[in-house]
Enzyme design. Structure first.
Site, PDB file in Angstrom:
ATOM      1  N   GLU A   1      -8.375  33.058   1.540  1.00 53.71           N
ATOM      2  CA  GLU A   1      -9.658  33.600   1.896  1.00 53.71           C
ATOM      3  C   GLU A   1     -10.187  34.137   0.761  1.00 53.71           C
ATOM      4  O   GLU A   1     -11.260  34.218   0.509  1.00 53.71           O
ATOM      5  CB  GLU A   1      -9.499  34.300   3.124  1.00 53.71           C
TER       6      GLU A   1
ATOM      7  N   HIS B   1     -10.173  29.059  -1.458  1.00 49.32           N
ATOM      8  CA  HIS B   1      -9.407  27.967  -1.794  1.00 49.32           C
ATOM      9  C   HIS B   1      -8.202  27.761  -1.014  1.00 49.32           C
ATOM     10  O   HIS B   1      -7.336  28.699  -0.871  1.00 49.32           O
ATOM     11  CB  HIS B   1      -8.987  28.171  -3.346  1.00 49.32           C
ATOM     12  N   HIS B   2      -8.039  26.802  -0.409  1.00 49.41           N
ATOM     13  CA  HIS B   2      -7.194  26.795   0.818  1.00 49.41           C
ATOM     14  C   HIS B   2      -5.801  25.584   0.485  1.00 49.41           C
ATOM     15  O   HIS B   2      -6.216  24.571   0.230  1.00 49.41           O
ATOM     16  CB  HIS B   2      -7.772  26.451   2.197  1.00 49.41           C
TER      17      HIS B   2
ATOM     18  N   HIS C   1     -10.336  19.611  -2.871  1.00 52.44           N
ATOM     19  CA  HIS C   1     -10.889  18.623  -2.369  1.00 52.44           C
ATOM     20  C   HIS C   1     -12.137  18.090  -3.051  1.00 52.44           C
ATOM     21  O   HIS C   1     -12.284  17.014  -3.147  1.00 52.44           O
ATOM     22  CB  HIS C   1     -11.038  18.892  -0.829  1.00 52.44           C
ATOM     23  N   GLU C   2     -13.078  19.205  -3.375  1.00 52.71           N
ATOM     24  CA  GLU C   2     -14.484  18.743  -3.598  1.00 52.71           C
ATOM     25  C   GLU C   2     -14.519  18.214  -5.002  1.00 52.71           C
ATOM     26  O   GLU C   2     -15.316  17.578  -5.203  1.00 52.71           O
ATOM     27  CB  GLU C   2     -15.326  19.971  -3.494  1.00 52.71           C
TER      28      GLU C   2
ATOM     29  N   ASP D   1      -6.755  25.592  -7.845  1.00 49.21           N
ATOM     30  CA  ASP D   1      -5.431  25.378  -7.544  1.00 49.21           C
ATOM     31  C   ASP D   1      -4.449  26.052  -8.264  1.00 49.21           C
ATOM     32  O   ASP D   1      -3.255  26.827  -7.555  1.00 49.21           O
ATOM     33  CB  ASP D   1      -5.162  23.647  -7.697  1.00 49.21           C
TER      34      ASP D   1
HETATM   35  C1  H2B Z   1     -17.360  26.032   1.471  1.00 46.25           C
HETATM   36  C2  H2B Z   1     -16.346  26.475   0.690  1.00 46.25           C
HETATM   37  O1  H2B Z   1     -16.571  27.240  -0.432  1.00 46.25           O
HETATM   38  C3  H2B Z   1     -15.650  25.029   0.173  1.00 46.25           C
HETATM   39  O2  H2B Z   1     -15.223  23.976   1.353  1.00 46.25           O
HETATM   40  C4  H2B Z   1     -14.133  25.397  -0.654  1.00 46.25           C
HETATM   41  C5  H2B Z   1     -13.204  25.949   0.597  1.00 46.25           C
HETATM   42  N1  H2B Z   1     -11.775  25.938   0.435  1.00 46.25           N
HETATM   43  C6  H2B Z   1     -11.220  24.703  -0.268  1.00 46.25           C
HETATM   44  N2  H2B Z   1     -10.080  24.630  -0.788  1.00 46.25           N
HETATM   45  C7  H2B Z   1      -9.760  23.336  -1.280  1.00 46.25           C
HETATM   46  N3  H2B Z   1      -8.172  23.360  -1.610  1.00 46.25           N
HETATM   47  N4  H2B Z   1     -10.515  22.745  -2.131  1.00 46.25           N
HETATM   48  C8  H2B Z   1     -11.869  22.636  -1.787  1.00 46.25           C
HETATM   49  O3  H2B Z   1     -12.539  21.761  -2.253  1.00 46.25           O
HETATM   50  C9  H2B Z   1     -12.237  24.044  -1.102  1.00 46.25           C
HETATM   51  N5  H2B Z   1     -13.452  24.281  -0.944  1.00 46.25           N
END
Ligand code: H2B
Length: 96
Positions: free
Chosen positions: A53, A57-58, A75-76, A84
């Site tokens: 949080e 980045h998750h 992901h994006e 990462d």
């Molecule tokens: C809106 C928010 O900032 C985005 O969706 C973030 C959230 N956490 C995320 N985590 C990961 N692993 N990849 C992402 O592209 C990503 N984008």
């Protein structure tokens, strides 16, 4: 959007880590963590959740009793980025 790491930048970034392996054609990093029991594993997951949080980045992750399997990718961007690597270093820090 964060750029996907490539070339020398990618090599240097990966060299800064230990215990992580490339997955999914190099678009992700993965590491497994094993703890004494579920409580320790879940406490670790809680620390990682707060770090994720904080970094916005998750992880992709799974937990089975005392094991936590973590996979990181942006992901994006569709690959490995500095985000990462930052999260991987923070995960290693809170795993101790
Ligand atoms: C809106 C928010 O900032 C985005 O969706 C973030 C959230 N956490 C995320 N985590 C990961 N692993 N990849 C992402 O592209 C990503 N984008």
């Amino acid at each position: 959007m964060s750029p996907v790491l490539a070339g020398a930048d990618r090599a240097a970034a990966l060299a800064s880590l230990s215990g992580w392996v490339e997955r999914d054609g190099g678009t992700a990093l993965s590491r497994d963590f094993v703890f004494r029991d579920f409580a320790e594993a879940f406490a670790f997951m809680t620390r990682v959740a707060f770090a994720a949080e904080r970094l916005d980045h998750h992880p992709n992750w799974s937990n089975s009793w005392n094991r936590v399997e973590i996979t990181l990718t942006t992901h994006e961007s569709g690959g490995l980025t500095e985000r990462d690597l930052s999260l991987a270093h923070e995960i290693d820090r809170v795993a101790k």
